[in-house]
Design an enzyme around this catalytic site. Structure first.
Site, short mmCIF file in Angstrom:
data_model
loop_
_atom_site.label_atom_id
_atom_site.label_comp_id
_atom_site.label_asym_id
_atom_site.label_seq_id
_atom_site.Cartn_x
_atom_site.Cartn_y
_atom_site.Cartn_z
N GLU A 23 -30.32 -13.72 65.82
CA GLU A 23 -31.24 -14.43 64.94
C GLU A 23 -30.48 -14.88 63.71
O GLU A 23 -29.80 -14.08 63.06
CB GLU A 23 -32.42 -13.52 64.57
CG GLU A 23 -33.46 -14.23 63.74
CD GLU A 23 -34.77 -13.45 63.61
OE1 GLU A 23 -35.09 -12.68 64.52
OE2 GLU A 23 -35.45 -13.64 62.59
N ARG A 24 -30.57 -16.15 63.42
CA ARG A 24 -29.82 -16.74 62.28
C ARG A 24 -28.32 -16.51 62.42
O ARG A 24 -27.62 -16.30 61.42
CB ARG A 24 -30.32 -16.19 60.95
CG ARG A 24 -31.84 -16.26 60.77
CD ARG A 24 -32.39 -17.65 60.96
NE ARG A 24 -33.85 -17.67 60.84
CZ ARG A 24 -34.58 -18.77 61.04
NH1 ARG A 24 -33.99 -19.90 61.40
NH2 ARG A 24 -35.87 -18.74 60.91
N GLU A 35 -44.15 -10.42 59.09
CA GLU A 35 -43.90 -11.45 60.10
C GLU A 35 -44.22 -10.96 61.51
O GLU A 35 -43.45 -11.15 62.45
CB GLU A 35 -42.44 -11.94 60.03
CG GLU A 35 -42.11 -12.59 58.70
CD GLU A 35 -40.70 -13.16 58.64
OE1 GLU A 35 -40.53 -14.25 58.13
OE2 GLU A 35 -39.75 -12.48 59.12
N ARG A 56 -46.59 -15.98 47.06
CA ARG A 56 -45.83 -15.21 48.04
C ARG A 56 -44.79 -14.28 47.41
O ARG A 56 -44.59 -13.17 47.88
CB ARG A 56 -45.16 -16.23 48.97
CG ARG A 56 -43.97 -15.76 49.72
CD ARG A 56 -44.36 -15.39 51.13
NE ARG A 56 -43.29 -14.63 51.75
CZ ARG A 56 -43.17 -13.33 51.68
NH1 ARG A 56 -44.06 -12.61 51.00
NH2 ARG A 56 -42.17 -12.70 52.27
N LYS A 65 -34.47 -7.48 49.12
CA LYS A 65 -33.60 -8.66 49.14
C LYS A 65 -33.18 -9.03 47.72
O LYS A 65 -33.86 -8.69 46.76
CB LYS A 65 -34.33 -9.83 49.80
CG LYS A 65 -34.56 -9.65 51.30
CD LYS A 65 -35.08 -10.90 51.97
CE LYS A 65 -35.29 -10.64 53.47
NZ LYS A 65 -35.77 -11.83 54.21
N ASP A 72 -36.56 -15.44 49.87
CA ASP A 72 -35.89 -15.21 51.16
C ASP A 72 -34.52 -15.87 51.23
O ASP A 72 -34.38 -16.88 51.93
CB ASP A 72 -36.78 -15.70 52.30
CG ASP A 72 -36.27 -15.27 53.67
OD1 ASP A 72 -35.42 -14.35 53.72
OD2 ASP A 72 -36.70 -15.84 54.67
N GLU A 88 -30.30 -6.07 49.80
CA GLU A 88 -29.93 -6.77 51.03
C GLU A 88 -29.62 -8.22 50.68
O GLU A 88 -30.43 -8.89 50.04
CB GLU A 88 -31.11 -6.70 52.02
CG GLU A 88 -30.89 -7.43 53.32
CD GLU A 88 -32.09 -7.29 54.27
OE1 GLU A 88 -32.78 -6.26 54.24
OE2 GLU A 88 -32.33 -8.24 55.05
N GLU A 118 -28.13 -18.78 56.53
CA GLU A 118 -29.33 -19.37 57.10
C GLU A 118 -29.81 -20.59 56.32
O GLU A 118 -30.20 -21.59 56.90
CB GLU A 118 -30.43 -18.31 57.15
CG GLU A 118 -31.78 -18.86 57.59
CD GLU A 118 -32.87 -17.79 57.62
OE1 GLU A 118 -32.57 -16.61 57.38
OE2 GLU A 118 -34.04 -18.15 57.90
#
Lengths: 735, 735
Positions: free
Chosen positions: B197-198, B321, B366, B390, B395, B417, B423
């Site tokens: 993924e990514r 998600e 968000r 993060k 994101d 993180e 990405e």
């Protein structure tokens, strides 16, 4: 390109050599990651031979400056540096004993001046062949690589390097070599999204996303490997075609690849989606008789040749497995093929039209279809069309009889298509050397024009579905490389024996030590029959699990009947096998008389094809004296036993083969061992449910009941299905 | 492992050296395919330095025989052989000037006998650090790599090699180095089906299909590269987790990887799917308060530690998600994390619980959510839980403010993180050196405990989402390697500057020639701001196309609102930007007062974050004196101009950088140039449809109307989306 040695050509020779120092050590030495294939060029191990080679090859005289001659020069310089452990200097003239002279009469004064016998040999060498000769030139001992065209010089260079790699005495020269088949092609079933259909070696080698801006150096090494075998064409895209490859942005990428391949004599071909005029051209139809359609194809072909002047042509899969084709418009395959052929003809391009077709209705005998559809079309194709026929009438099984179309279309040039990627023979892990299979079909006698009408004599070209991906070792395993090698060698010279090819490959890939060569050769030569035995013995076919074609699935039914196992095995309480005699589908009727009769009779059919042509009762006695049931079990057991023997044989090579490859192969053989038993046990348990016969004493009983095998599912990696049988740990996955 | 040098350890030293001859040339020399990363170990180019190093390093005395010390010995022997162009012999004692002595006081008599200052330094070096020292040992000049534990010796070996690779004088010793963060991890978002993924560097490095039977030699080189940076953990699997990795057959594969990594100090972690007790265990629930669930996890953890005794722990993405989590059972994140923590605690394992969560309802803002959900849970977590946050609250955007959770959970250990894979920053092709971004966040002052409460001081570990796949160059491009490098170096020492890291990396990867180092460093240091400028200037965020996140999509709307571009840009006829002041979502309220006020005020908010915190009128004058519209255009233009300058700068390096990498980077910069313009033009055309303001004189107008950009679709390769803009050829694809 064709003028005599110039000052310029000599300058680049020197520059090339000067700019090539030995590489500094960059990673732990001796890394045998498989990248170098059979072009490893390690120092000659036999001291006597090394001395012989060093004396015979003291300097390099390559006259001419075409990209192909430059490639030949570079390969010789690079190869000899490795093999002889020293730089072999380039020179512009013979300066003593030991000149290696390479060129064509047009590019090289020295070649042009060779004595008459060489000229005769050059005539025999033809367009692509070459002559290797040891002789005196200007009163000095020299070795000559002579050819009529530059590409022959490159092929000759690889041939000479092969002789040295295999410790062959140079006294075996002269060699005159020329290919029997004009078309020697790899077919890549590579999709534009980077996946490879039936590919087990990682994603596609073609990095469409970054082409043409970024050129992966692997493209050149790919071309080198092909040229070393004489492969002269590559079909970049999947036969299940995507029209977008014909759009301008993709053609720019194709042109970038073609430019890398060109010096190596490797022409680029594409697959053409028959409906491209609709999808790309915005037309309402792809009817081959519609003038707008033929105009569109002519325009498209003009556009292709504008960017790829030596474009080879199109491969087409039409009206098969859902692909569009001329039958959508009630036209014939010939109408469709001729449409493209007419567009390609002004440029000398070819159409390869596949005979692998599926009717819309399920036929009574699937394997009859290609013959029934194509024979009536004989003489209806343009002369730049080849009908491309798979080696057998079904689909790349571990064993099939040869395809009855060979010899049956005397007015149509045929190609043969084989599968180098082992879709049905264990994919990446199982060791199966395929040369014996290809040798078997090439030498099969069709009797189409009397005895001696072998399949090899009925074809103009050989196409192999590539087993190449972007895995570091190219092919997904060390031994899969041998199949790429064997394919190329057989395409060049179908008289080579499997044993001779294996011998060469082992020496080039592993070692010239006979303690390696002999056991590895034995193992390779036994390997394909082992797969036949544990998967589909005695003429069985298509018994694998649905979709991935990896593990056993003799019980597969449902969906389209002629894609199921039960359609092909016809197992019932009475017996096993597909009756293709006159009392059945009469598939035997498609073969020429002596073959037809041989296959039709229970007394003469080869045991290896018994169940392909006959439905045989479980307890019927075969010519061996055993019943079918006993013989069947014996073959499954032999398959498993052979794999165990292969494992032991390989284990015995520890220390003789570098540790990296030793362990890699060992790991894969361990997987094969588990999976051969899985195939045997699942199959025997299934047949037992029909035969209700006991296992003979001493026979190893299936490890699990039948239902256990039927419930196995494959784990997630679609590129490398392992079907929940790995290293002995078996879990029903796919939950 | 901890005893003094024995006869046996000396024997293997000698065997290792004797068995390592220089590799014969096997392929065209100088192949710079990127495989060696920054561990290339090419011959030192500066003659003076080479002489200095050769004199200072004449023999190798590594006492002890643990796998880690063996790895240190091998790396030194291999590295010095390349760098100094000669084998450096191993010895069991100091036999003259120039001994390189490596070990711990427990394994080495020589280290144990070093004078008191070294002992003090060793205390400062701690568990993982090391001391490099030039001093006299047994009356001979020597260099010492000393550490308290074996892994420190290995880290020190890499540090010494780095000094030599960067042409540093050995007079700069002593070096005492110890990491500030205990946990320095790579997170692989690798799926069990081989996809990443990514991931933009080919399929997953983990060849699950062939593990554990077959061990890819790359695993060891992966571990070496990580150890060279001090990275000490690797999370093998995607945070969007598949429970099957916890099944016995997959754990056997995990154990095989862990065994390869162990000598390099690299512990293995896995992602835990919260619903695994249901999917794998057959339970009816995964409720953390259900005793059967906690028993299942305890049993599973026992099973893991049985095969991986140094297992690191679990990373969990829950209730985000679509992932399952404790909230499915009306439990808190703390309840869920503690469930796993209790199972891991007996073994010393950790839980990293991600704070990246999505509510079921679309929130008004968000970016407030993680703070709102997690701050109330402070002090509710077990002490072997880390909450993983993060770098920014949205994101992994090209620029975000630091995450307000840093400093806001004083009783809970936090990890940070970051995303090494790009990405949102151009993925494989765009050159964007990320150290400046990470430096920006690590040094941001949260003021949580007054001035100086930098983010770096609020965390116990750093995790980077890996950009590694099975592409030959590991990372999909030469410059992407620099981000792996920079991540590791910053995780070890957050006081390093981006410039210093770039300097090291360039020297190790390309050249010590200042005509290379200076321009490449300038280009790298400018690159991230260039991406910010052409993608999302002035604090814009999340303006990329849906799904692939590659190209521009400021118009993206529909579906879940807080995953659209319009949600984040809030463009209207009045202006642009998300009001997060008290008059808006009050996102600023999550920051500590001095920061809060700075962000909240139009007079003090950094221009780089303007539109993150404020909705600004198109013609409003900013502090620069220009209007928003003018400033916005200026930034887009600066992004494109910087890429052009990067291209020219790189072009100037032809001949100074090897041809292979030169051309590869050049090709990618060409793509980036086209795509930077695409981003600028699509964005400006879209904003123009709201602002209705003219482009200032001299501004390069968009090449196409807005609809043209909106209709662009991505071509088929999902691994490498190029979105129909490649090398200037633009075709609306996906038809």
């Amino acid at each position: 390109m064709r003028r005599l040695a110039s000052f310029r050509s000599l300058v680049w020779c020197c520059v090339l050599v000067a700019a090539s120092p030995a590489p500094p050590p960059s990673r732990p030495p001796g890394a045998e990651d498989g990248y170098d294939l059979w072009l490893r060029y390690r120092l000659v191990g036999d001291a006597g031979r090394l001395a012989e080679y060093r004396a015979a090859l003291t300097h390099l005289v390559v006259e001419g400056d075409s990209p192909t001659l430059r490639a030949a020069h570079d390969e010789l310089a690079h190869g000899l540096r490795g093999l002889l452990g020293a730089d072999i200097p380039s020179a512009d003239h013979v300066r003593g004993d030991g000149a290696l002279i390479a060129g064509t009469p047009a590019t090289s004064r020295l070649i042009a001046a060779l004595p008459p016998p060489v000229a005769d040999e050059l005539t025999r060498a033809g367009d692509e062949g070459f002559v290797l000769r040891a002789l005196r030139v200007q009163h000095r001992q020299a070795i000559v690589i002579a050819a009529n065209r530059d590409i022959g010089v490159l092929y000759g260079a690889f041939a000479l390097l092969r002789l040295i790699q295999t410790d062959s005495p140079l006294s075996d020269l002269p060699v005159v070599s020329a290919p029997q088949l004009r078309l020697r092609l790899l077919d890549h079933w590579d999709n534009l999204d980077g996946t490879v259909e039936r590919g087990y070696a990682g994603p596609s080698l073609w990095d469409w996303a970054h082409l043409p801006d970024s050129i992966d150096p692997r493209y050149r090494d790919y071309a080198r490997a092909n040229a070393s075998l004489g492969i002269n064409g590559t079909v970049l895209t999947n036969v299940n075609a995507d029209a977008r490859v014909l759009a301008p942005d993709f053609l720019a990428k194709v042109a970038a690849l073609a430019a890398v391949f060109r010096p190596y004599g490797l022409r680029v071909y594409l697959t053409a989606r028959f409906s491209a005029p609709i999808e790309l051209g915005g037309l309402a139809t792809a009817d081959p008789f519609d003038p707008a359609v033929s105009a569109w194809w002519r325009g498209k072909v003009d556009e292709i040749y504008h960017v790829v002047p030596d474009f080879g042509g199109f491969v087409v899969k039409a009206n098969s497995e859902g692909q569009p084709g001329p039958q959508d418009y009630h036209r014939t395959h010939a109408d469709g093929a001729n449409l493209l052929a007419d567009a390609l003809r002004p440029y000398g391009g070819m159409v390869m039209w596949r005979a692998f077709v599926y009717a819309n209705q399920v036929p009574t005998d699937r394997v009859r279809q290609a013959y029934d559809e194509f024979v009536p079309l004989d003489s209806r194709f343009r002369d730049n069309v080849l009908v491309q026929v798979k080696n057998g009438p079904l689909d790349f099984q571990p064993r099939e009889p040869f395809h009855p179309l060979f010899g049956a279309m005397p007015r149509t040039p045929l190609m043969m298509e084989v599968q180098i990627t082992k879709e049905y023979l264990g994919q990446d892990t199982h060791l199966a050397f395929l040369a014996p299979m290809w040798e078997e079909v090439l030498r099969a006698d069709t009797y189409s024009h009397g005895a001696g009408s072998t399949v090899a004599r009925q074809i103009r070209g050989l196409a192999g579905v590539a087993n190449i991906g972007s895995d570091r070792d190219w092919c997904g395993s060390d031994f899969n490389q041998a199949n790429w090698y064997a394919f190329g060698r057989l395409a060049w010279d179908d008289s080579l024996s499997s044993a001779a090819i294996a011998d060469e490959w082992i020496r080039m890939t592993f070692s010239n030590d006979r303690h390696v060569v002999d056991p590895v050769k034995a193992l390779m030569l036994a390997s394909r029959e082992a797969v036949v035995n544990y998967m589909t013995p005695l003429g069985l076919a298509h018994q694998m699990a649905r979709g991935h074609h990896y593990g056993p699935g003799p019980w597969v039914s449902g969906g389209r009947a002629d894609q199921t196992s039960v359609y092909f095995n016809r197992a019932d309480s009475a017996g096993l096998g597909f009756d293709r005699t006159a009392s059945g589908s009469n598939g035997v009727g498609q073969y020429f008389p002596p073959v037809r009769n041989r296959f039709a009779s229970r007394d003469s059919v080869p045991e290896t094809l018994l169940l392909w042509f006959h439905h045989v009762r479980w307890n019927e006695r075969l010519r061996s004296g055993s019943t079918l049931w006993e013989e069947l079990l014996r073959h499954y057991e032999a398959g498993v036993d052979t794999v165990r023997w292969m494992e032991r044989t390989w284990d015995g090579l520890e220390g003789l083969v570098d540790a990296e490859r030793f362990r890699r192969v060992q790991g894969f053989l361990r997987i094969q061992d588990v999976e051969a038993r899985w195939w045997r046990d699942a199959s025997v348990a299934y047949w037992e449910s029909f035969s209700h016969l006991p296992l003979p004493p001493g026979y190893e009983a299936p490890a699990h009941p039948l239902d256990w095998y039927r419930l196995l599912r494959c784990p997630p990696d679609p590129r490398k299905p392992r079907c929940a049988v790995l290293g002995g740990a078996r879990v029903p996955a796919d939950k």
